[in-house]
Design a protein around this motif. Structure first.
Motif, PDB file in Angstrom:
ATOM      1  N   GLY A  38      70.321  -4.304  11.413  1.00 47.23           N
ATOM      2  CA  GLY A  38      70.244  -4.429   9.965  1.00 47.23           C
ATOM      3  C   GLY A  38      71.538  -3.936   9.356  1.00 47.23           C
ATOM      4  O   GLY A  38      72.252  -3.147   9.978  1.00 47.23           O
ATOM      5  N   PRO A  39      71.825  -4.374   8.136  1.00 46.84           N
ATOM      6  CA  PRO A  39      73.073  -3.962   7.468  1.00 46.84           C
ATOM      7  C   PRO A  39      73.149  -2.443   7.280  1.00 46.84           C
ATOM      8  O   PRO A  39      72.134  -1.753   7.414  1.00 46.84           O
ATOM      9  CB  PRO A  39      72.989  -4.656   6.103  1.00 46.84           C
ATOM     10  CG  PRO A  39      71.945  -5.710   6.226  1.00 46.84           C
ATOM     11  CD  PRO A  39      71.008  -5.262   7.304  1.00 46.84           C
ATOM     12  N   ASN A  40      74.307  -1.917   6.942  1.00 49.87           N
ATOM     13  CA  ASN A  40      74.483  -0.475   6.668  1.00 49.87           C
ATOM     14  C   ASN A  40      73.470  -0.032   5.618  1.00 49.87           C
ATOM     15  O   ASN A  40      73.269  -0.713   4.624  1.00 49.87           O
ATOM     16  CB  ASN A  40      75.893  -0.189   6.137  1.00 49.87           C
ATOM     17  CG  ASN A  40      76.948  -0.383   7.216  1.00 49.87           C
ATOM     18  OD1 ASN A  40      77.828  -1.218   7.071  1.00 49.87           O
ATOM     19  ND2 ASN A  40      76.849   0.357   8.288  1.00 49.87           N
ATOM     20  N   GLY A  41      72.857   1.097   5.872  1.00 54.38           N
ATOM     21  CA  GLY A  41      71.906   1.644   4.916  1.00 54.38           C
ATOM     22  C   GLY A  41      70.526   1.003   4.974  1.00 54.38           C
ATOM     23  O   GLY A  41      69.666   1.286   4.135  1.00 54.38           O
ATOM     24  N   ALA A  42      70.280   0.153   5.983  1.00 50.01           N
ATOM     25  CA  ALA A  42      68.999  -0.570   6.065  1.00 50.01           C
ATOM     26  C   ALA A  42      67.834   0.343   6.445  1.00 50.01           C
ATOM     27  O   ALA A  42      66.673  -0.039   6.290  1.00 50.01           O
ATOM     28  CB  ALA A  42      69.110  -1.714   7.070  1.00 50.01           C
ATOM     29  N   SER A  45      68.740   4.485  11.169  1.00 51.48           N
ATOM     30  CA  SER A  45      68.804   5.880  11.645  1.00 51.48           C
ATOM     31  C   SER A  45      67.639   6.696  11.096  1.00 51.48           C
ATOM     32  O   SER A  45      67.112   7.581  11.786  1.00 51.48           O
ATOM     33  CB  SER A  45      70.139   6.527  11.246  1.00 51.48           C
ATOM     34  OG  SER A  45      71.215   5.908  11.903  1.00 51.48           O
ATOM     35  N   THR A  46      67.237   6.399   9.872  1.00 50.88           N
ATOM     36  CA  THR A  46      66.076   7.098   9.309  1.00 50.88           C
ATOM     37  C   THR A  46      64.830   6.810  10.154  1.00 50.88           C
ATOM     38  O   THR A  46      64.041   7.715  10.445  1.00 50.88           O
ATOM     39  CB  THR A  46      65.855   6.683   7.841  1.00 50.88           C
ATOM     40  OG1 THR A  46      67.034   6.979   7.098  1.00 50.88           O
ATOM     41  CG2 THR A  46      64.673   7.409   7.232  1.00 50.88           C
ATOM     42  N   THR A  47      64.680   5.564  10.568  1.00 51.18           N
ATOM     43  CA  THR A  47      63.555   5.203  11.439  1.00 51.18           C
ATOM     44  C   THR A  47      63.582   6.038  12.713  1.00 51.18           C
ATOM     45  O   THR A  47      62.553   6.557  13.160  1.00 51.18           O
ATOM     46  CB  THR A  47      63.613   3.688  11.769  1.00 51.18           C
ATOM     47  OG1 THR A  47      63.504   2.957  10.558  1.00 51.18           O
ATOM     48  CG2 THR A  47      62.498   3.294  12.719  1.00 51.18           C
ATOM     49  N   PHE A  86      72.659  10.629  19.497  1.00 50.99           N
ATOM     50  CA  PHE A  86      72.995  10.596  18.085  1.00 50.99           C
ATOM     51  C   PHE A  86      74.116   9.610  17.807  1.00 50.99           C
ATOM     52  O   PHE A  86      74.857   9.217  18.698  1.00 50.99           O
ATOM     53  CB  PHE A  86      73.396  11.998  17.610  1.00 50.99           C
ATOM     54  CG  PHE A  86      72.222  12.920  17.537  1.00 50.99           C
ATOM     55  CD1 PHE A  86      71.455  12.982  16.386  1.00 50.99           C
ATOM     56  CD2 PHE A  86      71.858  13.693  18.625  1.00 50.99           C
ATOM     57  CE1 PHE A  86      70.351  13.815  16.321  1.00 50.99           C
ATOM     58  CE2 PHE A  86      70.759  14.521  18.571  1.00 50.99           C
ATOM     59  CZ  PHE A  86      70.005  14.588  17.415  1.00 50.99           C
ATOM     60  N   GLN A  87      74.203   9.226  16.513  1.00 49.75           N
ATOM     61  CA  GLN A  87      75.270   8.316  16.094  1.00 49.75           C
ATOM     62  C   GLN A  87      76.625   9.010  16.315  1.00 49.75           C
ATOM     63  O   GLN A  87      77.622   8.366  16.528  1.00 49.75           O
ATOM     64  CB  GLN A  87      75.056   7.943  14.626  1.00 49.75           C
ATOM     65  CG  GLN A  87      75.764   6.674  14.196  1.00 49.75           C
ATOM     66  CD  GLN A  87      75.225   6.133  12.863  1.00 49.75           C
ATOM     67  OE1 GLN A  87      74.183   6.576  12.375  1.00 49.75           O
ATOM     68  NE2 GLN A  87      75.930   5.183  12.299  1.00 49.75           N
ATOM     69  N   HIS A  88      76.641  10.351  16.258  1.00 48.90           N
ATOM     70  CA  HIS A  88      77.869  11.100  16.504  1.00 48.90           C
ATOM     71  C   HIS A  88      77.617  12.083  17.639  1.00 48.90           C
ATOM     72  O   HIS A  88      76.609  12.777  17.635  1.00 48.90           O
ATOM     73  CB  HIS A  88      78.307  11.844  15.232  1.00 48.90           C
ATOM     74  CG  HIS A  88      78.409  10.921  14.059  1.00 48.90           C
ATOM     75  ND1 HIS A  88      79.436  10.038  13.920  1.00 48.90           N
ATOM     76  CD2 HIS A  88      77.574  10.704  13.009  1.00 48.90           C
ATOM     77  CE1 HIS A  88      79.252   9.320  12.814  1.00 48.90           C
ATOM     78  NE2 HIS A  88      78.123   9.714  12.248  1.00 48.90           N
TER      79      HIS A  88
END
Ligand SMILES: Nc1ncnc2c1ncn2[C@@H]1O[C@H](COP(=O)(O)OP(=O)(O)OP(=O)(O)O)[C@@H](O)[C@H]1O
Ligand SMILES: [Mg+2]
Length: 260
Positions: A38-42, A45-47, A86-88
């Protein structure tokens, strides 16, 4: 294979006035690689934060292996076998690779983290087992030569592999990868794809967020697409790429999809 390992129903997360995830139904099965795009901010990561128990959803249900998970403490999610990267990268600097992997075991070992690292005499057989397992996992991700090296000496790509070994140390049944290919070279991506494939082949369910469509579409068995927190498509990579809403969500970035 007749019951999903993870099942969310009506999952939602609201931050003040922002509905970051809305009415989300997801299912994953053992051994399956489910892509989440999904696009950025979709809300991807919250999911992951919700499924890993790092955040409590504002609505909906999360079932893992038949257990209702919402409201349980975060460590319960890990103890049941939900692990993440993690993303980072977040390695513990100034520790050896092996010790970093052992940190990932403390959700499973009948010892505290500090007992494991200090290796008090009473814990030596557990410690020896942990050391062997750490070595095995580092070999599995291709870092076998660096078991005793300091984390500070690793390249960015090797740090990513270390994080995977650390997640595997918790004996996951479901593993969540948030953009694992980001920042990797083409050769490192190829190695990573092999590792993720072998993880799933062991019967571990994999949830994979990735912006690199070529990487994701080649690896995922199924793909779910989020847009503004809502799922707009769920199907095989071919089905999802042909889905008009998906193409629309990526408008301006249609190339990314047709690259796959
Ligand atoms: N802790 C938070 N507090 C407030 N808003 C948040 C928080 N975390 C995420 N958001 C917002 O929720 C929305 C979804 O963010 P999220 O990080 O889940 O998106 P994403 O799909 O992972 O995006 P990206 O592809 O850029 O990583 C965004 O608008 C983001 O700003
Ligand atoms: Mg994200």
């Amino acid at each position: 294979m007749n019951a999903p390992l993870l099942r969310t129903r009506g999952l939602g997360m609201r931050f003040g006035g922002l509905q970051a995830v809305a009415d989300l139904d997801l299912e994953t099965w053992p051994g399956e690689i489910l892509g989440l795009i999904g696009p950025n901010g979709a809300g991807k990561s919250t999911t992951f934060n919700l499924i890993a128990g790092a955040m409590r959803p504002t609505s909906g249900v999360i079932e893992f292996d038949g257990h209702a998970m919402v409201g349980r403490p975060t460590h319960d999610f890990a103890r049941r076998g939900i692990m993440r990267t993690f993303q980072h990268n977040k390695p513990f600097e100034s520790m050896s690779l092996a010790d970093n992997v052992k940190v990932g075991m403390h959700t499973r070992l009948p010892l505290s983290l500090w007992q494991v690292l200090a290796a008090a005499p009473a814990t030596q057989s557990v410690e020896a087992k942990a050391a062997r397992r750490a070595e095995e996992l580092l070999e599995f991700v291709g870092l076998g030569e660096w078991v005793h090296a300091d984390v500070g000496t690793l390249s960015f790509g090797q740090g990513r592999l270390l994080e995977i070994a650390r997640a595997l140390a918790g004996e996951p049944r479901l593993i969540l990868f948030d953009e694992p290919a980001a920042g990797l070279t083409a050769a490192e991506c190829e190695r990573l794809a092999g590792i993720i494939g072998r993880i799933a082949a062991q019967g571990i369910a994999v949830l994979l967020i990735e912006h690199d469509m070529r990487f994701l579409m080649a690896l995922a068995h199924r793909v779910a697409v989020l847009n503004f927190g809502r799922k707009i498509a769920d199907g095989t990579p071919a089905e999802v790429q042909a889905h008009a809403d998906v193409v629309r969500a990526y408008l301006g970035n249609v190339e990314a999809l047709s690259n796959a």
